[in-house]
Design a protein around this motif. Sequence first.
Motif, PDB file in Angstrom:
ATOM      1  N   ARG A 132       0.834  -1.199   0.000  1.00  0.00           N
ATOM      2  CA  ARG A 132       0.000   0.000   0.000  1.00  0.00           C
ATOM      3  C   ARG A 132       0.871   1.252   0.000  1.00  0.00           C
ATOM      4  N   LEU A 133       1.959   1.216   0.754  1.00  0.00           N
ATOM      5  CA  LEU A 133       2.875   2.364   0.765  1.00  0.00           C
ATOM      6  C   LEU A 133       3.557   2.533  -0.587  1.00  0.00           C
ATOM      7  N   ASP A 134       3.808   1.425  -1.296  1.00  0.00           N
ATOM      8  CA  ASP A 134       4.324   1.529  -2.664  1.00  0.00           C
ATOM      9  C   ASP A 134       3.404   2.399  -3.514  1.00  0.00           C
ATOM     10  N   ALA A 135       2.099   2.176  -3.368  1.00  0.00           N
ATOM     11  CA  ALA A 135       1.133   2.939  -4.162  1.00  0.00           C
ATOM     12  C   ALA A 135       1.114   4.410  -3.769  1.00  0.00           C
ATOM     13  N   LEU A 136       1.426   4.713  -2.521  1.00  0.00           N
ATOM     14  CA  LEU A 136       1.389   6.092  -2.043  1.00  0.00           C
ATOM     15  C   LEU A 136       2.708   6.836  -2.236  1.00  0.00           C
ATOM     16  N   LEU A 137       3.811   6.128  -2.102  1.00  0.00           N
ATOM     17  CA  LEU A 137       5.124   6.776  -2.073  1.00  0.00           C
ATOM     18  C   LEU A 137       6.021   6.408  -3.246  1.00  0.00           C
ATOM     19  N   GLY A 138       5.591   5.466  -4.033  1.00  0.00           N
ATOM     20  CA  GLY A 138       6.447   4.943  -5.095  1.00  0.00           C
ATOM     21  C   GLY A 138       6.999   3.590  -4.683  1.00  0.00           C
ATOM     22  N   ALA A 139       7.131   2.725  -5.648  1.00  0.00           N
ATOM     23  CA  ALA A 139       7.540   1.344  -5.375  1.00  0.00           C
ATOM     24  C   ALA A 139       8.997   1.276  -4.917  1.00  0.00           C
ATOM     25  N   GLU A 140       9.216   0.427  -3.933  1.00  0.00           N
ATOM     26  CA  GLU A 140      10.555   0.086  -3.451  1.00  0.00           C
ATOM     27  C   GLU A 140      10.600  -1.424  -3.297  1.00  0.00           C
ATOM     28  N   PRO A 141      11.772  -2.033  -3.456  1.00  0.00           N
ATOM     29  CA  PRO A 141      11.873  -3.481  -3.249  1.00  0.00           C
ATOM     30  C   PRO A 141      11.535  -3.839  -1.811  1.00  0.00           C
ATOM     31  N   LEU A 142      10.814  -4.924  -1.637  1.00  0.00           N
ATOM     32  CA  LEU A 142      10.466  -5.417  -0.309  1.00  0.00           C
ATOM     33  C   LEU A 142      11.733  -5.881   0.397  1.00  0.00           C
ATOM     34  N   PRO A 143      12.035  -5.335   1.573  1.00  0.00           N
ATOM     35  CA  PRO A 143      13.259  -5.739   2.270  1.00  0.00           C
ATOM     36  C   PRO A 143      13.115  -7.139   2.878  1.00  0.00           C
ATOM     37  N   PRO A 144      14.222  -7.745   3.297  1.00  0.00           N
ATOM     38  CA  PRO A 144      14.142  -9.041   3.978  1.00  0.00           C
ATOM     39  C   PRO A 144      13.291  -8.931   5.241  1.00  0.00           C
ATOM     40  N   ALA A 145      12.713 -10.039   5.657  1.00  0.00           N
ATOM     41  CA  ALA A 145      11.788 -10.059   6.795  1.00  0.00           C
ATOM     42  C   ALA A 145      12.377  -9.399   8.033  1.00  0.00           C
ATOM     43  N   GLY A 146      13.642  -9.628   8.318  1.00  0.00           N
ATOM     44  CA  GLY A 146      14.261  -9.069   9.511  1.00  0.00           C
ATOM     45  C   GLY A 146      14.430  -7.557   9.473  1.00  0.00           C
ATOM     46  N   GLU A 147      14.311  -6.971   8.303  1.00  0.00           N
ATOM     47  CA  GLU A 147      14.474  -5.523   8.151  1.00  0.00           C
ATOM     48  C   GLU A 147      13.163  -4.817   7.842  1.00  0.00           C
ATOM     49  N   LEU A 148      12.089  -5.585   7.662  1.00  0.00           N
ATOM     50  CA  LEU A 148      10.831  -5.019   7.173  1.00  0.00           C
ATOM     51  C   LEU A 148      10.202  -4.042   8.157  1.00  0.00           C
ATOM     52  N   ARG A 149      10.178  -4.369   9.437  1.00  0.00           N
ATOM     53  CA  ARG A 149       9.559  -3.467  10.417  1.00  0.00           C
ATOM     54  C   ARG A 149      10.236  -2.092  10.410  1.00  0.00           C
ATOM     55  N   ASP A 150      11.566  -2.063  10.474  1.00  0.00           N
ATOM     56  CA  ASP A 150      12.285  -0.787  10.471  1.00  0.00           C
ATOM     57  C   ASP A 150      12.061  -0.028   9.169  1.00  0.00           C
ATOM     58  N   ALA A 151      12.039  -0.747   8.060  1.00  0.00           N
ATOM     59  CA  ALA A 151      11.810  -0.097   6.767  1.00  0.00           C
ATOM     60  C   ALA A 151      10.397   0.480   6.697  1.00  0.00           C
ATOM     61  N   LEU A 152       9.422  -0.214   7.277  1.00  0.00           N
ATOM     62  CA  LEU A 152       8.055   0.309   7.303  1.00  0.00           C
ATOM     63  C   LEU A 152       7.976   1.575   8.159  1.00  0.00           C
ATOM     64  N   LEU A 153       8.679   1.596   9.267  1.00  0.00           N
ATOM     65  CA  LEU A 153       8.705   2.816  10.088  1.00  0.00           C
ATOM     66  C   LEU A 153       9.246   3.994   9.283  1.00  0.00           C
ATOM     67  N   ARG A 154      10.315   3.755   8.546  1.00  0.00           N
ATOM     68  CA  ARG A 154      10.908   4.801   7.717  1.00  0.00           C
ATOM     69  C   ARG A 154       9.910   5.288   6.669  1.00  0.00           C
ATOM     70  N   ARG A 155       9.229   4.356   6.026  1.00  0.00           N
ATOM     71  CA  ARG A 155       8.274   4.748   4.986  1.00  0.00           C
ATOM     72  C   ARG A 155       7.060   5.457   5.570  1.00  0.00           C
ATOM     73  N   ASN A 156       6.614   5.007   6.745  1.00  0.00           N
ATOM     74  CA  ASN A 156       5.492   5.685   7.396  1.00  0.00           C
ATOM     75  C   ASN A 156       5.879   7.098   7.818  1.00  0.00           C
ATOM     76  N   GLU A 157       7.119   7.291   8.242  1.00  0.00           N
ATOM     77  CA  GLU A 157       7.599   8.641   8.549  1.00  0.00           C
ATOM     78  C   GLU A 157       7.574   9.517   7.298  1.00  0.00           C
ATOM     79  N   ALA A 158       7.939   8.944   6.161  1.00  0.00           N
ATOM     80  CA  ALA A 158       7.894   9.692   4.904  1.00  0.00           C
ATOM     81  C   ALA A 158       6.453  10.062   4.546  1.00  0.00           C
ATOM     82  N   LEU A 159       5.529   9.138   4.759  1.00  0.00           N
ATOM     83  CA  LEU A 159       4.123   9.434   4.492  1.00  0.00           C
ATOM     84  C   LEU A 159       3.626  10.531   5.428  1.00  0.00           C
ATOM     85  N   CYS A 160       3.994  10.450   6.700  1.00  0.00           N
ATOM     86  CA  CYS A 160       3.590  11.486   7.659  1.00  0.00           C
ATOM     87  C   CYS A 160       4.119  12.851   7.242  1.00  0.00           C
ATOM     88  N   ALA A 161       5.338  12.901   6.746  1.00  0.00           N
ATOM     89  CA  ALA A 161       5.908  14.173   6.288  1.00  0.00           C
ATOM     90  C   ALA A 161       5.096  14.738   5.132  1.00  0.00           C
TER      91      ALA A 161
END
Length: 134
Positions: free
Chosen positions: A61-90
């Motif tokens: 869903r964030l890909d659709a809002l912010l532009g597509a990015e490669p899905l990170p590995p499972a162990g990095e996904l939570r932190d990457a989602l926080l970063r993307r959500n911060e970008a959406l908030c901005a």
Amino acid sequence: MQDRPTLAELIDAVRGFLDREVVPALDGTAKFHARVAANVLAIVGRELAHEPAQLTAEWRRLDALLGAEPLPPAGELRDALLRRNEALCARIRAGDADAGALRSAVLAHVRETVREKLLVANPKLLAASAEETT
């Protein structure tokens, strides 16, 4: 890694023991705390079951809002989602979602993200809300 019992099976067994054996045998504060512990285990079990799909869906869903990015590995996904959500908030703070198609897309994203969180944290509330809207 263990084959059996799985993490979900272990959590469910302890939760069931608390619900069936411990809670009925207690009174007062101890009974309340045992119920809270059983509820925590239920939440953890639901999170284990739903988290991989929910995190991936949120990423898409964030890909659709912010532009597509490669899905990170499972162990990095939570932190990457926080970063993307911060970008959406901005973008929201900047007024980008005040009107138009982005506003509608952001609202749909937030509604779905909250629904997914409730599916884990409190599915009874989610079911009650669905009944009220039908």
